[in-house]
Design a protein around this motif. Structure first.
Motif, mmCIF file in Angstrom:
data_model
loop_
_atom_site.group_PDB
_atom_site.id
_atom_site.type_symbol
_atom_site.label_atom_id
_atom_site.label_comp_id
_atom_site.label_asym_id
_atom_site.label_seq_id
_atom_site.Cartn_x
_atom_site.Cartn_y
_atom_site.Cartn_z
ATOM 1 N N UNK A 215 0.827 -1.206 0.000
ATOM 2 C CA UNK A 215 0.000 0.000 0.000
ATOM 3 C C UNK A 215 0.862 1.257 0.000
ATOM 4 N N UNK A 216 1.946 1.244 0.757
ATOM 5 C CA UNK A 216 2.840 2.411 0.791
ATOM 6 C C UNK A 216 3.567 2.597 -0.540
ATOM 7 N N UNK A 217 3.895 1.494 -1.205
ATOM 8 C CA UNK A 217 4.542 1.599 -2.511
ATOM 9 C C UNK A 217 3.589 2.199 -3.537
ATOM 10 N N UNK A 218 2.336 1.748 -3.528
ATOM 11 C CA UNK A 218 1.331 2.313 -4.435
ATOM 12 C C UNK A 218 1.120 3.793 -4.112
ATOM 13 N N UNK A 219 1.076 4.120 -2.830
ATOM 14 C CA UNK A 219 0.884 5.513 -2.407
ATOM 15 C C UNK A 219 2.031 6.401 -2.881
ATOM 16 N N UNK A 220 3.261 5.925 -2.715
ATOM 17 C CA UNK A 220 4.424 6.714 -3.152
ATOM 18 C C UNK A 220 4.419 6.910 -4.662
ATOM 19 N N UNK A 325 -5.000 0.604 -7.680
ATOM 20 C CA UNK A 325 -5.914 0.574 -6.545
ATOM 21 C C UNK A 325 -6.743 -0.706 -6.554
ATOM 22 N N UNK A 326 -7.211 -1.103 -7.727
ATOM 23 C CA UNK A 326 -8.000 -2.322 -7.832
ATOM 24 C C UNK A 326 -7.159 -3.567 -7.987
ATOM 25 N N UNK A 327 -6.012 -3.442 -8.667
ATOM 26 C CA UNK A 327 -5.182 -4.615 -8.936
ATOM 27 C C UNK A 327 -4.431 -5.099 -7.705
ATOM 28 N N UNK A 328 -4.179 -4.225 -6.744
ATOM 29 C CA UNK A 328 -3.414 -4.616 -5.563
ATOM 30 C C UNK A 328 -4.294 -4.900 -4.352
ATOM 31 N N UNK A 329 -5.605 -4.965 -4.555
ATOM 32 C CA UNK A 329 -6.538 -5.269 -3.475
ATOM 33 C C UNK A 329 -7.464 -6.404 -3.894
ATOM 34 N N UNK A 330 -8.051 -7.049 -2.884
ATOM 35 C CA UNK A 330 -8.908 -8.206 -3.156
ATOM 36 C C UNK A 330 -10.394 -7.888 -3.075
ATOM 37 N N UNK A 331 -10.779 -6.846 -2.353
ATOM 38 C CA UNK A 331 -12.194 -6.536 -2.170
ATOM 39 C C UNK A 331 -12.473 -5.080 -2.527
ATOM 40 N N UNK A 332 -13.775 -4.773 -2.742
ATOM 41 C CA UNK A 332 -14.179 -3.399 -3.043
ATOM 42 C C UNK A 332 -13.839 -2.483 -1.872
ATOM 43 N N UNK A 333 -14.064 -2.969 -0.642
ATOM 44 C CA UNK A 333 -13.758 -2.151 0.539
ATOM 45 C C UNK A 333 -12.273 -1.806 0.599
ATOM 46 N N UNK A 334 -11.420 -2.787 0.295
ATOM 47 C CA UNK A 334 -9.977 -2.534 0.302
ATOM 48 C C UNK A 334 -9.593 -1.553 -0.800
ATOM 49 N N UNK A 336 -11.412 0.934 -1.965
ATOM 50 C CA UNK A 336 -11.754 2.274 -1.489
ATOM 51 C C UNK A 336 -10.762 2.752 -0.442
ATOM 52 N N UNK A 337 -10.342 1.831 0.443
ATOM 53 C CA UNK A 337 -9.388 2.211 1.483
ATOM 54 C C UNK A 337 -8.021 2.558 0.902
ATOM 55 N N UNK A 338 -7.530 1.736 -0.033
ATOM 56 C CA UNK A 338 -6.236 2.030 -0.657
ATOM 57 C C UNK A 338 -6.308 3.302 -1.482
ATOM 58 N N UNK A 339 -7.415 3.477 -2.199
ATOM 59 C CA UNK A 339 -7.611 4.699 -2.980
ATOM 60 C C UNK A 339 -7.593 5.919 -2.067
ATOM 61 N N UNK A 340 -8.270 5.823 -0.912
ATOM 62 C CA UNK A 340 -8.287 6.938 0.020
ATOM 63 C C UNK A 340 -6.920 7.222 0.608
ATOM 64 N N UNK A 341 -6.207 6.166 1.013
ATOM 65 C CA UNK A 341 -4.868 6.337 1.584
ATOM 66 C C UNK A 341 -3.907 6.940 0.570
ATOM 67 N N UNK A 342 -3.871 6.360 -0.626
ATOM 68 C CA UNK A 342 -2.929 6.802 -1.651
ATOM 69 C C UNK A 342 -3.212 8.227 -2.091
ATOM 70 N N UNK A 343 -4.492 8.574 -2.228
ATOM 71 C CA UNK A 343 -4.823 9.912 -2.688
ATOM 72 C C UNK A 343 -4.674 10.947 -1.585
ATOM 73 N N UNK A 344 -4.877 10.533 -0.336
ATOM 74 C CA UNK A 344 -4.641 11.463 0.773
ATOM 75 C C UNK A 344 -3.169 11.878 0.811
ATOM 76 N N UNK A 345 -2.289 10.910 0.975
ATOM 77 C CA UNK A 345 -0.863 11.211 1.091
ATOM 78 C C UNK A 345 -0.268 11.645 -0.241
ATOM 79 N N UNK A 386 8.549 0.307 -9.868
ATOM 80 C CA UNK A 386 8.995 -1.066 -10.093
ATOM 81 C C UNK A 386 8.593 -1.969 -8.932
ATOM 82 N N UNK A 387 8.525 -1.398 -7.722
ATOM 83 C CA UNK A 387 8.081 -2.172 -6.560
ATOM 84 C C UNK A 387 6.558 -2.253 -6.511
ATOM 85 N N UNK A 388 5.883 -1.119 -6.734
ATOM 86 C CA UNK A 388 4.417 -1.101 -6.674
ATOM 87 C C UNK A 388 3.789 -1.987 -7.742
#
Length: 398
Positions: A215-220, A325-334, A336-345, A386-388
């Motif tokens: 999640x941090x790699x996707x966020x960065x 955001x969708x490829x690195x998560x398994x559920x719709x809830x995840x 939204x959470x990853x999208x929120x985290x990545x877009x916040x930071x 390359x990591x994300x």
């Protein structure tokens, strides 16, 4: 019970639903990208200096960062459909308020624009994950390309709209028409498509999103991509005029920068396909922006070529960032959470770009250091991408 309830939504309603998504996507950038070519007019009219204008360009990004972490909660309570409609109405109000004379309306309207777009930024990837789970990359590529194309039109039409309306306020206000239409169509979408079944509780074991290395790699990656994009969207016309390019041409070059991203984005979508690993693609796409920045420094007479290369890089990396955001998560809830985290930071980091660039120019009187800053961010983006891009999920056990 109706046939629709038995068999699910019809093809026509699904197509209409996708068209509504694309129309909302078209509203997520023009209100911001139209500012860049008009900064001189805004500064002359309001008395704002380059640093203050950089802050004005950063305000929507700060709003993205403020809205992103918590928007999935009201979306669960009130429904994604209703929250996206609210986003379009808030965006429309913000565009109109920003065009009212007075500093209060300029800054207040800009904040409303950031809030409206921030909601849409977070929720559209979740809508795609929910409605098109087997075609995440394809649908994300299409709607992201629409977003990129609309962003380009926002830049390219800015100066012509001034000629049409007579001033920069009227030119910016015209974009309220598009967001109002999007709100109307989205409202109809809620009646055409049946409400989705409630999502099952997310019981996936593992670390929280904020403790996930993936999640941090996707966020960065997302943050660095946004930093370079918004810095260039805000200041590229000024950089080009500093190189001797005509002001109107510089505005269209900014449009080209974004529109060429459509082709690059669709190309990235094809290259991603159903592949589970995007490491090489992200590294190559990020590196292209490094080449473009050094090209502007060493061969400024080829400015249009470097704008094309930069646009290809930004377009491809934007599609990849949204898809992750969708490829690195398994559920719709995840998602939204990853999208929120990545877009916040990510947008918090991106907000620094226009401000720092404006301050650097005020201090040095040259854009050289700014171009070097973009190159450094692009290089870091290529590395972290390359990591994300590796085939793994945020909640996989280490």
């Amino acid at each position: 019970m109706s046939a629709t309830a038995d068999t699910g939504p019809s093809t026509r309603s699904v197509v209409f639903g996708l068209a509504a998504v694309l129309l909302v996507a078209a509203c997520l950038r023009p209100a911001i990208t139209a500012i860049g070519p008009l900064l001189e007019d805004i500064g002359a009219d309001t008395g704002l200096g380059n640093t203050a204008l950089g802050v004005l360009g950063a305000v929507p990004l700060l709003c993205f960062a403020a809205v992103s972490p918590w928007i999935h909660r009201p979306a669960i309570r009130f429904g994604t459909q209703r929250m996206v409609l609210v986003a379009m109405l808030v965006l429309t109000a913000g565009i109109l308020l920003r065009s009212v004379p007075g500093a209060l309306w300029l800054w207040g309207g800009t904040i409303a624009i950031g809030v409206g777009i921030g909601i849409g930024n977070v929720l559209l990837p979740a809508v795609v994950k929910r409605d098109h789970p087997t075609r995440i990359s394809t649908v994300t590529g299409v709607y992201s390309s629409v977003t990129t194309g609309a962003a380009g039109l926002g830049s390219g039409l800015a100066v012509p709209f001034v000629a049409l309306t007579g001033n920069w306020r009227g030119a910016l206000a015209l974009w309220a028409v598009v967001s109002l239409v999007a709100a109307a169509v989205w409202a109809v979408r809620g009646r055409v498509l049946p409400a989705p079944l409630p999502a099952a509780p997310d019981t996936t074991p593992g670390v929280s999103m904020w403790r996930s290395a993936t999640a941090w790699q996707v966020t960065a990656f997302m943050g660095l991509q946004s930093t370079t994009f918004y810095l260039l969207v805000t200041w590229l016309p000024s950089i080009e005029t500093g190189l001797g390019v005509d002001r109107a041409a510089a505005g269209w070059h900014l449009s080209v920068y974004q529109v060429v991203g459509i082709v690059a984005g669709l190309g990235a979508t094809v290259l991603m396909g159903r592949r589970s690993d995007q490491s090489l693609l992200t590294a190559v796409a990020g590196s292209a922006l490094v080449v473009a920045m050094f090209g502007l420094l060493w061969a400024p007479h080829l400015v249009l070529l470097w704008v094309l290369v930069a646009g290809m890089s930004s377009g491809a990396t934007f599609i990849i960032a949204m898809s992750l955001f969708g490829l690195r998560t398994r559920t719709v809830a995840q998602t939204a959470q990853l999208s929120g985290m990545a877009q916040c930071l990510g947008y918090l980091l991106a907000a620094c770009g226009p401000v720092v660039a404006g301050a650097i120019f005020d201090l040095t009187g040259t854009w050289t250091t700014v171009l070097l800053l973009v190159a450094v961010c692009a290089a870091a983006q290529a590395v972290v991408g390359a990591f994300a891009g590796r085939d793994r999920y945020t909640h996989d056990q280490p």
